[in-house]
Design a protein around this motif. Sequence first.
Motif, PDB file in Angstrom:
ATOM      1  N   LEU A 180       0.830  -1.205   0.000  1.00  0.00           N
ATOM      2  CA  LEU A 180       0.000   0.000   0.000  1.00  0.00           C
ATOM      3  C   LEU A 180       0.865   1.256   0.000  1.00  0.00           C
ATOM      4  CD1 LEU A 180      -2.732  -0.972   2.642  1.00  0.00           C
ATOM      5  CD2 LEU A 180      -2.809  -1.262   0.161  1.00  0.00           C
ATOM      6  N   LEU A 181       0.405   2.271  -0.711  1.00  0.00           N
ATOM      7  CA  LEU A 181       0.930   3.634  -0.638  1.00  0.00           C
ATOM      8  C   LEU A 181      -0.202   4.548  -0.197  1.00  0.00           C
ATOM      9  CD1 LEU A 181       3.116   3.845  -3.881  1.00  0.00           C
ATOM     10  CD2 LEU A 181       3.883   3.411  -1.536  1.00  0.00           C
ATOM     11  N   TYR A 182       0.176   5.735   0.255  1.00  0.00           N
ATOM     12  CA  TYR A 182      -0.817   6.655   0.827  1.00  0.00           C
ATOM     13  C   TYR A 182      -0.688   8.020   0.169  1.00  0.00           C
ATOM     14  CZ  TYR A 182      -0.763   2.930   4.282  1.00  0.00           C
ATOM     15  OH  TYR A 182      -0.815   1.703   4.894  1.00  0.00           O
ATOM     16  N   GLN A 183      -1.754   8.483  -0.466  1.00  0.00           N
ATOM     17  CA  GLN A 183      -1.782   9.789  -1.126  1.00  0.00           C
ATOM     18  C   GLN A 183      -2.418  10.801  -0.167  1.00  0.00           C
ATOM     19  OE1 GLN A 183      -1.223  10.667  -4.811  1.00  0.00           O
ATOM     20  NE2 GLN A 183      -1.142  12.634  -3.795  1.00  0.00           N
ATOM     21  N   PRO A 184      -1.648  11.800   0.301  1.00  0.00           N
ATOM     22  CA  PRO A 184      -2.218  12.783   1.241  1.00  0.00           C
ATOM     23  C   PRO A 184      -3.390  13.551   0.624  1.00  0.00           C
ATOM     24  CG  PRO A 184       0.169  12.885   1.225  1.00  0.00           C
ATOM     25  CD  PRO A 184      -0.218  12.007   0.084  1.00  0.00           C
ATOM     26  N   LYS A 185      -4.402  13.794   1.462  1.00  0.00           N
ATOM     27  CA  LYS A 185      -5.560  14.611   1.070  1.00  0.00           C
ATOM     28  C   LYS A 185      -5.448  15.891   1.908  1.00  0.00           C
ATOM     29  CE  LYS A 185      -9.494  12.240   0.507  1.00  0.00           C
ATOM     30  NZ  LYS A 185      -9.690  11.972  -0.935  1.00  0.00           N
ATOM     31  N   ILE A 186      -5.233  17.028   1.232  1.00  0.00           N
ATOM     32  CA  ILE A 186      -4.876  18.287   1.882  1.00  0.00           C
ATOM     33  C   ILE A 186      -6.086  19.213   1.950  1.00  0.00           C
ATOM     34  CG2 ILE A 186      -3.309  20.256   1.841  1.00  0.00           C
ATOM     35  CD1 ILE A 186      -1.948  17.544   2.275  1.00  0.00           C
ATOM     36  N   ASN A 187      -6.297  19.819   3.150  1.00  0.00           N
ATOM     37  CA  ASN A 187      -7.330  20.842   3.290  1.00  0.00           C
ATOM     38  C   ASN A 187      -6.958  22.052   2.437  1.00  0.00           C
ATOM     39  OD1 ASN A 187      -9.273  19.782   5.181  1.00  0.00           O
ATOM     40  ND2 ASN A 187      -7.624  19.844   6.713  1.00  0.00           N
TER      41      ASN A 187
END
Length: 819
Positions: free
Chosen positions: A583-590
Motif C-alpha cells: 500500500l501507498l498513501y496519497q495525502p488529502k490536503i485541506n
Amino acid sequence: MGRVLLLYLSIYSFFLTYSVNAEEAIRITSDKKTYPLTASTLLCIDTLNSYSIDMFLEDNDPSICKTVNQNGLPHGYSDATIWVRSKIHTPAPVNQQWIAELDNALIDYVDLYVIKNGKAIQHFESGDRRPFASRSIKARTYRFPVELTPGTTELLWKIRSQSGINLPLVLYDKEKLEEKDLSEYLLSGIFYGILIILAIYNFVFFIVVRKIIYFYYVAFIVSYGIMTLSFHGFTPLLIWFDFPWLYNDGVLFFVSMCVLFSVLFGQRFLETAINAPRVHTFLNALIIFNMIPVILSFCDLYAITTRLAAFLGVITPIILVFVGLSVLKKNERRAKLYLLAWSLFFFGTTVFSLHKFGLFQGSWFIMHAQQFGVLFKIMVLSYALSDQLQSLLYLDQLTGVANRESIKRLFASAVRNADKNQYAFAVLTLNIDDFKTINDSLTHKAGDELLKKLTDRLISSLPKHNTIIRMGEDEFLILFEHIENTTTLARHADNILMLIRKPFTLDKELIHITASMGIALYPNDGQAYDILIKNSGTALHKAKQLGKNRAYFFNTELDNYAIDHLKLHNDLYRALDKKELFLLYQPKINAKDHTLAGVEVLLRWKHPERGIIPPDIFIQIAEENSVILQITRWMLEESFKKLKQWHEMGWKEIYIAANITAKDLEDKYFLKDLLNLLKQYDLTTDMLELELTERIIMHSCEENIHRMDALHQAGIKVSIDDFGTGYSSFKYLKSYHVNSIKIDKSFIDQIESDPRTAKIVKAMTALGHELGMKVVVEGVENKQQVEMLTKMHCDIIQGYYFDKPLTEEELTAKYFLKR
C-alpha cells in the motif's frame, strides 16, 4: 340425438336389406373348424327387457324377431336386450371340442343357452359386469364350451350392455381357437412390448432432461396401453381379476386420460402457448371439459360417460390435427412431424374405437387399425422427439439459434465447405457492451426479450449460409462463410454493429445498445475451432479495451498480449500469499490551511519479474477472475491496522479513503465484512470513506443502489471518483447518498489554459456544495492550480504539488513527526 336416430335408421335399413325369409342352419363338416354364427340368424330386440328363455323354447318365435345376416345385426348403443339365435346342424358324431365366442370384451351381460329338442341343455353366464372367476373359460373374450350332438342344436345369446353393441359371434374348434390365440398373442406381445420399451425409453429421458413433455408422452403411452388392453379384454386376465367395475368402467377412465395427455403433449410439443396463444387457451378449455368423463367414470353413470368419452375420443384427434395446422407457419418442421404422426395414429385409434363402440362393422384391418396407427406414430413421433431433443441439446432455448454444444459439428461443416471451395471463413465473437447493467436496470425478462429481438435482427440481416451461435448470456459467435477479402468482412462487421446500434422497442420504450466484436480468420488465425474461438475472444477483449462499440481483427501481437494477460491472471492469484501487494498513501490536503485531512489508500503490485505493475492493469484482471474480493479485504484490513496504529500514536484527526470496485459493491457480504473489520480494530465508520468510480454509480442496478443506501445507513461516507467523465454525471446525484465528489484530473490539467474548463470546475464545485457535498480535486501539480481551486472554494486537494503517493514511513515522518 339426431345422429343417434340417423344411426338407428341406417341400422334398420341394413336390417331390411339383409332380411331373409327363414333362418338357415349351419352345417358342421369334418374338414372345417371355424363357423361364423351370424351368416343367417334370428335377431330379437327386446326393448322392454321382458322376454325369457321359455319364449324361445316354444314352437313359435316371438313376433318381433327377424331372420338377418351379419349386416343386419345391431351396432351402437341400446338399452334393449338383444336375443340372437343360430341353428347348427351336426350330421354325425364329431370328436372336436367346440367353443362359441363373442369377440367383444366390453359387453355387460352375456348369457348363452344351448337348446336341443326344445330344451336348454346348457346355460352359461358371463360379461364384464360379472366377476372374472364366474367365466366358464378364463379368456380375454366371452367363450363357452358347447356340446354338439347329431341333429340340430340352437345357440341362443342373450346380450345386454350399456357400451356399444358389436356382435362377432363365431364357433371354433378348440385346436383352431388355440391356434388363433397364439397368433393374436404373438402380435399383441410385439405391439405391447414396443409400447413398454417406448414408455421406459421416454421415461429415462424424462428423468435425465427433466422436460415435462416426456412425462406427458409416457403418461399417454401408459393410459393408451391400458385402454387398448381393456378393449382387447386383457385387463381382467392380466391386471385386475375380481373387480368388475374396472373391467368396464375403468376403460372410460383410461380413454379420458389418453385424451387428456394427448392434448397436454400437443400443447408442449407444438409450443402453443408461444406459437398460437388462442389455440392454447382453447386446448386448456378442452382439458377442463375432458375432466368430466374422468370424474364421471367413478360414478354410476356409465351410459352418459361412455358417450361423452367416445365423443371426446373422436373429436380430439380432429382438433389436434387443426392445432398442428395452425402452428405450421410458426414452426413448420415440428408441426409437419406432429401432423404426420398423430394423423396416422388417431386415424387408426378412431377407426378401432368406433368399431369397439359399435358404430360400424369390423374387419381384420379395423381390428388391428390401432396397432398399425400406433406403430406408424411411434416411428414418426419418436423421430420428432429425437429431433426435439437435438434442439434441446444443440439449440439455445431462449433465442432459437445454435448453442455452444453445437460448435464442433458446425465448425466441422464450415471447414469442409471452406476446404472444398477454397475460401476462408471467419469467427466473429460478438458481445453486448455493458449488458449486465442494461439487464439489471430493466428486468431479466426485458433483458431476455432484448436478446431475442437482437437475434431476430441478426438472422434477418445475415446471409443464410452464415450461422449464429449463442455462447453465453450476451455473447454470440457468428460463423461468417464465403469471405472474399478482409475489406469486405470489415464492412460486414461494421454493418452488424450499426444494425445493433439501431434502437430496440421494449415495453413501448426505446433502448439503445452497442456491441463489441472480435474477428479471427480460418485458416490464418487457427485451424482448430477452440483456437479460432480463443483468438476471436482475444480480439474482442482488445475491442473492449479500445473503448467498445467496435470490431477488432486478431493478430500475432495480440496473441502475445493474450498469453501475457493470462500469465498475469495466474500470477495475481499467488500475489497475496507471496506478499507482493503493498500500500501507498496519497495525502488529502485541506484547501484552506493546507493541513493533512486524510489519506487515500493506493494499492500496488510488485511483480518478482516485471517490477511494479500499474493498478489499471492488474485491478482489471482481478475483477475478471473475482480475486478482487480477497484483494479488497486485504487492503481494507491493512489500512485499518495502520489507522489503528496512528490513532494509538495520537494521530486521530485523519481518515482513510479506499477505492472499491463494482465486484466489491455487488458482493452481498461486503458491508457485513466491512463493519466487522471496523469493529475488530475499534474504528468508527466516520473514519472511512469509500471511493467509487462514476462508471460504477451510473451503471448500478437496483440491488447496488440498495447497497449504497445501506452504506449510508451504516454511516460510511461515499465519494464519487473521476466525477464529470460520465455522460450523465448529474443524473444520479439527486438519487444517491453521496458525501463528496472528486473532480477528474482531466479537468484540472486544463484549468489554467482553458477558461471554459475553469468555469466547468467552478460550476461543479458550486453544485456539489449546493447538494451538501465536499468537493475534492485530484491531479494538482502547481501553485497556480492550487490558488485557482482555493478561490473556487474546493475543500480537499490531492496531487504532486503537495505529495506523490508515500510509503507508511514517509507519510509518518513528514506529517506526524513534524507536527
